[in-house]
Design a protein around this motif. Sequence first.
Motif, PDB file in Angstrom:
ATOM      1  N   VAL A  84       0.830  -1.204   0.000  1.00 54.08           N
ATOM      2  CA  VAL A  84       0.000   0.000   0.000  1.00 54.08           C
ATOM      3  C   VAL A  84       0.868   1.261   0.000  1.00 54.08           C
ATOM      4  O   VAL A  84       0.706   2.130  -0.841  1.00 54.08           O
ATOM      5  N   ALA A  85       1.802   1.319   0.951  1.00 52.42           N
ATOM      6  CA  ALA A  85       2.632   2.522   1.074  1.00 52.42           C
ATOM      7  C   ALA A  85       3.898   2.193   1.850  1.00 52.42           C
ATOM      8  O   ALA A  85       3.903   1.270   2.659  1.00 52.42           O
ATOM      9  N   LYS A 139      -2.813   6.322  -4.194  1.00 57.12           N
ATOM     10  CA  LYS A 139      -2.090   7.575  -4.385  1.00 57.12           C
ATOM     11  C   LYS A 139      -3.067   8.757  -4.384  1.00 57.12           C
ATOM     12  O   LYS A 139      -4.106   8.719  -5.044  1.00 57.12           O
ATOM     13  N   THR A 147       8.641   8.655   0.355  1.00 55.80           N
ATOM     14  CA  THR A 147       7.448   7.828   0.423  1.00 55.80           C
ATOM     15  C   THR A 147       7.123   7.251  -0.948  1.00 55.80           C
ATOM     16  O   THR A 147       7.516   7.791  -1.984  1.00 55.80           O
ATOM     17  N   TYR A 148       6.404   6.140  -0.918  1.00 56.86           N
ATOM     18  CA  TYR A 148       6.032   5.461  -2.158  1.00 56.86           C
ATOM     19  C   TYR A 148       4.668   4.837  -1.949  1.00 56.86           C
ATOM     20  O   TYR A 148       4.401   4.273  -0.883  1.00 56.86           O
ATOM     21  N   TYR A 149       3.796   4.950  -2.966  1.00 62.70           N
ATOM     22  CA  TYR A 149       2.418   4.489  -2.820  1.00 62.70           C
ATOM     23  C   TYR A 149       1.995   3.600  -3.977  1.00 62.70           C
ATOM     24  O   TYR A 149       2.437   3.779  -5.107  1.00 62.70           O
ATOM     25  N   LEU A 203      -0.701   5.645   8.894  1.00 66.43           N
ATOM     26  CA  LEU A 203      -1.294   5.637   7.567  1.00 66.43           C
ATOM     27  C   LEU A 203      -2.608   6.396   7.653  1.00 66.43           C
ATOM     28  O   LEU A 203      -3.570   5.905   8.240  1.00 66.43           O
ATOM     29  N   THR A 213      -1.789   8.723   3.077  1.00 69.17           N
ATOM     30  CA  THR A 213      -0.513   9.355   3.400  1.00 69.17           C
ATOM     31  C   THR A 213       0.184   8.565   4.508  1.00 69.17           C
ATOM     32  O   THR A 213      -0.409   8.340   5.563  1.00 69.17           O
TER      33      THR A 213
END
Length: 122
Positions: free
Chosen positions: A48-49, A65, A58-60, A81, A69
């Motif tokens: 997920v993230a 997206k 950060t990466y989603y 999250l 957050t």
Amino acid sequence: QVQLVESGGGLVQAGGSLRLSCAASGRTFSSYTMGWFRQVPGKERVFVAGISWNTGRTYYADSVKGRFTISRDNAKNTVYLEMNSLNTEDTAVYYCAADRFGAVTDFEYDYWGQGTQVTVSS
């Protein structure tokens, strides 16, 4: 070694928001890249993230997206999250994971929490 405990799951209506927390044990939390995954019955666990241990990058997943957050507070050994604009497809068990010195796009995590259920009603 690190132990992870998630909290904050629950039932929410579509369009609503929830914030998940993951508390980590130990004194080396800042050296772990942290991630959130989710799983629905009968399907594989999916990313997920993630948030990097050193750069804070950060990466989603594309599916979250702009709605979710991820953030971390190293002083509290906690990763969060924030989930907004929830829809029924977000219903799943959400897992926190940790990867020491890992890259945020490696997706190979060594430690996992027990999971917390998120249910989004229509």
